[in-house]
Design an enzyme around this catalytic site. Structure first.
Site, PDB file in Angstrom:
ATOM      1  N   ARG A 193      29.649  46.868  39.172  1.00 30.94           N
ATOM      2  CA  ARG A 193      30.664  46.148  38.397  1.00 30.94           C
ATOM      3  C   ARG A 193      30.158  44.771  37.939  1.00 30.94           C
ATOM      4  NH1 ARG A 193      36.193  46.892  39.525  1.00 30.94           N
ATOM      5  NH2 ARG A 193      36.482  44.676  39.857  1.00 30.94           N
ATOM      6  N   ARG A 197      22.317  38.811  34.435  1.00 31.14           N
ATOM      7  CA  ARG A 197      21.878  38.415  33.089  1.00 31.14           C
ATOM      8  C   ARG A 197      20.655  37.512  33.148  1.00 31.14           C
ATOM      9  NH1 ARG A 197      27.461  36.888  32.270  1.00 31.14           N
ATOM     10  NH2 ARG A 197      28.661  38.729  31.621  1.00 31.14           N
ATOM     11  N   ARG A 276      40.879  48.628  52.201  1.00 26.52           N
ATOM     12  CA  ARG A 276      40.675  47.239  52.576  1.00 26.52           C
ATOM     13  C   ARG A 276      41.927  46.502  52.144  1.00 26.52           C
ATOM     14  NH1 ARG A 276      38.496  43.027  50.220  1.00 26.52           N
ATOM     15  NH2 ARG A 276      37.778  43.983  48.292  1.00 26.52           N
ATOM     16  N   ARG A 307      37.069  33.778  48.974  1.00 28.06           N
ATOM     17  CA  ARG A 307      37.142  32.948  47.768  1.00 28.06           C
ATOM     18  C   ARG A 307      38.415  32.114  47.764  1.00 28.06           C
ATOM     19  NH1 ARG A 307      37.302  38.208  43.643  1.00 28.06           N
ATOM     20  NH2 ARG A 307      38.839  39.379  44.831  1.00 28.06           N
ATOM     21  N   GLU A 341      41.561  33.521  50.022  1.00 30.22           N
ATOM     22  CA  GLU A 341      41.640  34.986  50.177  1.00 30.22           C
ATOM     23  C   GLU A 341      40.778  35.434  51.359  1.00 30.22           C
ATOM     24  OE1 GLU A 341      41.143  37.292  46.530  1.00 30.22           O
ATOM     25  OE2 GLU A 341      40.179  38.898  47.666  1.00 30.22           O
ATOM     26  N   TYR A 389      39.422  52.804  42.485  1.00 32.80           N
ATOM     27  CA  TYR A 389      39.248  51.360  42.298  1.00 32.80           C
ATOM     28  C   TYR A 389      39.347  51.092  40.800  1.00 32.80           C
ATOM     29  CZ  TYR A 389      36.705  46.864  43.294  1.00 32.80           C
ATOM     30  OH  TYR A 389      36.314  45.560  43.439  1.00 32.80           O
ATOM     31  N   ASP A 391      40.430  49.039  37.467  1.00 31.58           N
ATOM     32  CA  ASP A 391      40.889  47.785  36.885  1.00 31.58           C
ATOM     33  C   ASP A 391      42.139  48.071  36.059  1.00 31.58           C
ATOM     34  OD1 ASP A 391      39.254  45.780  37.825  1.00 31.58           O
ATOM     35  OD2 ASP A 391      37.653  46.221  36.418  1.00 31.58           O
TER      36      ASP A 391
HETATM   37  P1  FAD Z   1      50.016  49.295  41.882  1.00 30.52           P
HETATM   38  O1  FAD Z   1      49.938  48.071  41.068  1.00 30.52           O
HETATM   39  O2  FAD Z   1      49.579  49.215  43.299  1.00 30.52           O
HETATM   40  O3  FAD Z   1      51.510  49.845  41.802  1.00 30.52           O
HETATM   41  C1  FAD Z   1      51.973  50.871  42.643  1.00 30.52           C
HETATM   42  C2  FAD Z   1      53.410  50.575  42.952  1.00 30.52           C
HETATM   43  O4  FAD Z   1      53.956  51.686  43.683  1.00 30.52           O
HETATM   44  C3  FAD Z   1      53.605  49.352  43.838  1.00 30.52           C
HETATM   45  O5  FAD Z   1      54.440  48.404  43.194  1.00 30.52           O
HETATM   46  C4  FAD Z   1      54.217  49.900  45.120  1.00 30.52           C
HETATM   47  O6  FAD Z   1      55.198  49.024  45.692  1.00 30.52           O
HETATM   48  C5  FAD Z   1      54.887  51.174  44.622  1.00 30.52           C
HETATM   49  N1  FAD Z   1      55.094  52.164  45.665  1.00 30.52           N
HETATM   50  C6  FAD Z   1      54.173  52.658  46.525  1.00 30.52           C
HETATM   51  N2  FAD Z   1      54.759  53.520  47.382  1.00 30.52           N
HETATM   52  C7  FAD Z   1      56.070  53.571  47.060  1.00 30.52           C
HETATM   53  C8  FAD Z   1      57.193  54.267  47.601  1.00 30.52           C
HETATM   54  N3  FAD Z   1      57.084  55.064  48.664  1.00 30.52           N
HETATM   55  N4  FAD Z   1      58.429  54.082  47.027  1.00 30.52           N
HETATM   56  C9  FAD Z   1      58.560  53.231  45.969  1.00 30.52           C
HETATM   57  N5  FAD Z   1      57.540  52.539  45.435  1.00 30.52           N
HETATM   58  C10 FAD Z   1      56.305  52.707  45.969  1.00 30.52           C
HETATM   59  N6  FAD Z   1      42.308  44.627  37.655  1.00 30.52           N
HETATM   60  C11 FAD Z   1      41.849  43.939  36.575  1.00 30.52           C
HETATM   61  O7  FAD Z   1      41.762  44.505  35.475  1.00 30.52           O
HETATM   62  N7  FAD Z   1      41.491  42.613  36.675  1.00 30.52           N
HETATM   63  C12 FAD Z   1      41.580  41.927  37.861  1.00 30.52           C
HETATM   64  O8  FAD Z   1      41.256  40.750  37.908  1.00 30.52           O
HETATM   65  C13 FAD Z   1      42.058  42.625  39.005  1.00 30.52           C
HETATM   66  N8  FAD Z   1      42.145  41.999  40.188  1.00 30.52           N
HETATM   67  C14 FAD Z   1      42.606  42.669  41.279  1.00 30.52           C
HETATM   68  C15 FAD Z   1      42.711  41.984  42.483  1.00 30.52           C
HETATM   69  C16 FAD Z   1      43.166  42.659  43.607  1.00 30.52           C
HETATM   70  C17 FAD Z   1      43.291  41.918  44.907  1.00 30.52           C
HETATM   71  C18 FAD Z   1      43.502  44.032  43.530  1.00 30.52           C
HETATM   72  C19 FAD Z   1      43.975  44.780  44.728  1.00 30.52           C
HETATM   73  C20 FAD Z   1      43.414  44.708  42.338  1.00 30.52           C
HETATM   74  C21 FAD Z   1      42.953  44.038  41.192  1.00 30.52           C
HETATM   75  N9  FAD Z   1      42.896  44.685  39.961  1.00 30.52           N
HETATM   76  C22 FAD Z   1      42.419  44.002  38.855  1.00 30.52           C
HETATM   77  C23 FAD Z   1      43.320  46.081  39.807  1.00 30.52           C
HETATM   78  C24 FAD Z   1      44.811  46.214  39.424  1.00 30.52           C
HETATM   79  O9  FAD Z   1      45.606  45.618  40.431  1.00 30.52           O
HETATM   80  C25 FAD Z   1      45.148  47.709  39.299  1.00 30.52           C
HETATM   81  O10 FAD Z   1      44.394  48.280  38.238  1.00 30.52           O
HETATM   82  C26 FAD Z   1      46.622  47.993  39.021  1.00 30.52           C
HETATM   83  O11 FAD Z   1      47.482  47.215  39.797  1.00 30.52           O
HETATM   84  C27 FAD Z   1      46.909  49.452  39.328  1.00 30.52           C
HETATM   85  O12 FAD Z   1      48.231  49.763  38.992  1.00 30.52           O
HETATM   86  P2  FAD Z   1      48.956  50.962  39.743  1.00 30.52           P
HETATM   87  O13 FAD Z   1      50.249  51.155  39.049  1.00 30.52           O
HETATM   88  O14 FAD Z   1      48.044  52.130  39.846  1.00 30.52           O
HETATM   89  O15 FAD Z   1      49.150  50.460  41.236  1.00 30.52           O
HETATM   90  N1  UDP Z   2      30.112  40.536  45.211  1.00 36.08           N
HETATM   91  C1  UDP Z   2      29.309  39.756  46.014  1.00 36.08           C
HETATM   92  N2  UDP Z   2      29.289  38.409  45.820  1.00 36.08           N
HETATM   93  C2  UDP Z   2      30.055  37.790  44.898  1.00 36.08           C
HETATM   94  C3  UDP Z   2      30.899  38.583  44.078  1.00 36.08           C
HETATM   95  C4  UDP Z   2      30.902  39.955  44.270  1.00 36.08           C
HETATM   96  O1  UDP Z   2      28.646  40.271  46.891  1.00 36.08           O
HETATM   97  O2  UDP Z   2      30.018  36.566  44.772  1.00 36.08           O
HETATM   98  C5  UDP Z   2      30.108  42.009  45.412  1.00 36.08           C
HETATM   99  C6  UDP Z   2      31.128  42.434  46.469  1.00 36.08           C
HETATM  100  O3  UDP Z   2      30.596  43.553  47.172  1.00 36.08           O
HETATM  101  C7  UDP Z   2      32.299  42.855  45.611  1.00 36.08           C
HETATM  102  C8  UDP Z   2      31.627  43.472  44.391  1.00 36.08           C
HETATM  103  O4  UDP Z   2      30.458  42.665  44.203  1.00 36.08           O
HETATM  104  O5  UDP Z   2      33.113  43.798  46.284  1.00 36.08           O
HETATM  105  C9  UDP Z   2      32.485  43.482  43.139  1.00 36.08           C
HETATM  106  O6  UDP Z   2      32.908  42.160  42.865  1.00 36.08           O
HETATM  107  P1  UDP Z   2      34.241  41.830  42.065  1.00 36.08           P
HETATM  108  O7  UDP Z   2      34.333  40.348  41.917  1.00 36.08           O
HETATM  109  O8  UDP Z   2      34.247  42.664  40.849  1.00 36.08           O
HETATM  110  O9  UDP Z   2      35.333  42.335  43.101  1.00 36.08           O
HETATM  111  P2  UDP Z   2      36.927  42.189  43.046  1.00 36.08           P
HETATM  112  O10 UDP Z   2      37.261  41.088  42.088  1.00 36.08           O
HETATM  113  O11 UDP Z   2      37.422  43.524  42.610  1.00 36.08           O
HETATM  114  O12 UDP Z   2      37.291  41.843  44.439  1.00 36.08           O
END
Ligand code: FAD
Ligand code: UDP
Length: 410
Positions: A193, A197, A276, A307, A341, A389, A391
């Site tokens: 991911r 560069r 996780r 972070r 975090e 996983y 986005d």
């Molecule tokens: P979710 O957003 O998890 O939605 C699922 C929903 O189902 C939840 O609201 C939950 O409460 C509900 N649910 C589950 N079980 C039940 C139940 N039994 N009854 C009723 N409701 C229920 N993507 C990016 O593009 N850029 C980013 O910077 C980025 N950062 C992220 C950082 C973190 C920490 C995480 C975890 C993810 C990140 N993502 C990011 C990914 C992004 O969060 C996901 O792509 C997106 O949220 C997925 O949407 P979803 O609908 O599949 O799941």
């Molecule tokens: N990673 C790392 N060092 C950094 C940033 C990322 O080792 O400073 C690794 C780490 O394993 C991470 C992966 O690269 O899980 C992907 O990073 P990203 O920032 O895309 O993760 P997210 O934002 O989804 O937590």
């Protein structure tokens, strides 16, 4: 204080509850559920009941405006929108505009700050050198010789991409903190991911489009629902597994899109998929600017957090916007919100955030997916339903593809 958060026009409200049965039940108001709901309601004219066990829409992308400072805080970890998928970009722009935000990250290693992802600036700073792009390429090639030609895990992949010294400094311990799983057991895809560069470009993402929803995530998602008139009914604070009314719909065999964890749907009968989770420690700091950038990663085992996010830097344009004049976005406000975090292993009851996805997990997932394939009226989707996983853009793309594949069935 009037911010877009407490402005009634931006606040999510469920359309009035309808008396008739819905055509489709959607479990989970995250991006997968919202996209499916919008398509089914707007393109097929069907009535959708969208439920979530949380008290808000948006799933993990949800953000809220902090009451003390008026700063938009991403409740489940920082979310930056980025995509190269034209279909997804056109789709999301129907519901929100995006700012010109470009994500940049820095990383602290042994008391020194470097740009991340690894670029010529990182390499030259780390080796106290002035390599040209070609010289840096030759050096990394030499330092990555210990890695196999076809890497099978994160450690091998990381070393093959950036060589051993940079891997040990910036990836090894950060990954250990973040995944609590040895890099040798993690999928090589996780590290793919991150771009590497050989120039001084330190944009975190490589995508064509990038930005943050201008009025916040909640306003974006509420617009998706509003665009459907009264076709979507939203009920919040409802758990699919223990709500009597939903139980009745289940008994009737209503067409259901389920976006919760797939193993939970089957009561973990083959065992738990590994996730996780994270802890987010929020604090308001009495300074204008805590760290000078949106995200600072911490590469070493100490400190324990991976972070720190400082949310005001996600919306620099708000400093000059009169709508935010009496918030901490304004210059010299003396306040900022940060979140530390911490990563942790998931246990039942914690929020599942990232699929660990070891070989054992993939074998277990296969068993659950065999069961899922035999369901007549249940469609599994999203991050939790597919154990993927994804986005945000990939989640939307997956929902749009699923809609196209299944629209005849609705
Ligand atoms: P979710 O957003 O998890 O939605 C699922 C929903 O189902 C939840 O609201 C939950 O409460 C509900 N649910 C589950 N079980 C039940 C139940 N039994 N009854 C009723 N409701 C229920 N993507 C990016 O593009 N850029 C980013 O910077 C980025 N950062 C992220 C950082 C973190 C920490 C995480 C975890 C993810 C990140 N993502 C990011 C990914 C992004 O969060 C996901 O792509 C997106 O949220 C997925 O949407 P979803 O609908 O599949 O799941
Ligand atoms: N990673 C790392 N060092 C950094 C940033 C990322 O080792 O400073 C690794 C780490 O394993 C991470 C992966 O690269 O899980 C992907 O990073 P990203 O920032 O895309 O993760 P997210 O934002 O989804 O937590």
């Amino acid at each position: 204080m009037q911010t877009p958060a407490n402005n009634p026009k931006n606040n999510p409200t469920s359309p009035s509850a309808s008396n008739t049965s819905p055509d489709v039940l959607i479990v989970g108001a995250g991006l997968f559920g919202l996209t499916m709901a919008e398509r089914i309601a707007n393109l097929l004219g069907k009535k959708v009941l969208l439920i979530d066990k949380r008290t808000h829409i948006g799933g993990n992308c949800y953000s809220e405006f902090d009451a003390e400072t008026g700063i938009e805080c991403h409740k489940y970890g920082a979310h930056l929108f980025h995509t190269s998928d034209q279909q997804v970009w056109d789709y999301v722009n129907q519901f929100t505009t995006f700012t010109h935000y470009v994500h940049k990250v820095y990383i602290t290693h042994y008391g020194e700050v470097y740009p991340m992802p690894i670029n010529l600036g990182t390499i030259n700073q780390f080796f106290h050198s002035a390599y040209t792009p070609d010289e840096a390429r030759d050096l990394i090639k030499e330092q990555s010789e210990t890695a196999p030609k076809a890497p099978t895990n994160l450690a091998e992949q990381g070393i093959s991409l950036i060589g051993e010294p940079l891997f040990n400094a910036f990836i090894k311990n950060y990954t250990a903190k973040q995944w609590q799983t040895p890099a040798e057991e993690l999928s090589p895809d996780i590290i793919k991911r991150l771009p590497v560069r050989y120039n001084y470009d330190n944009r975190y993402f490589n995508n064509t489009y990038e930005g943050l929803p201008t009025n916040g995530y909640e306003a974006w998602f509420q617009n998706m629902i509003n665009s459907c008139g009264d076709k979507i009914e939203v009920r919040l604070g409802i758990d699919y597994f223990d709500d009597p009314e939903i139980q009745k719909l289940r008994d009737q065999g209503i067409m259901t899109i389920y976006t919760g964890p797939i193993d939970q749907f089957y009561d973990y009968r083959f065992g738990e998929l590994k996730w996780r989770s994270i802890d987010l420690e929020k604090s308001v700091e009495s300074v204008d600017d805590f760290q000078g950038c949106p995200v600072m990663n911490y590469a070493d085992l100490d400190p324990k957090y991976t972070r720190i996010h400082e949310f005001k830097h996600f919306h620099p344009e708000r400093a000059a916007d009169t709508a935010y004049a009496d918030t901490a976005y304004a210059a010299d406000s003396g306040k900022t919100v940060i979140v530390r975090e911490y990563s942790k292993t998931w246990h039942r009851g914690d929020e599942p955030y990232y699929p660990v996805n070891t070989a054992d997990d993939r074998a277990l997932l296969e068993k659950y997916q065999d069961l899922a394939r035999s369901e007549q009226n249940i469609i599994f989707g999203g991050r939790l339903g597919e154990y993927a996983y994804y986005d945000m853009d990939k989640t939307i793309a997956a929902a749009l593809a699923k809609f196209d594949e299944l629209k005849e069935r609705f």
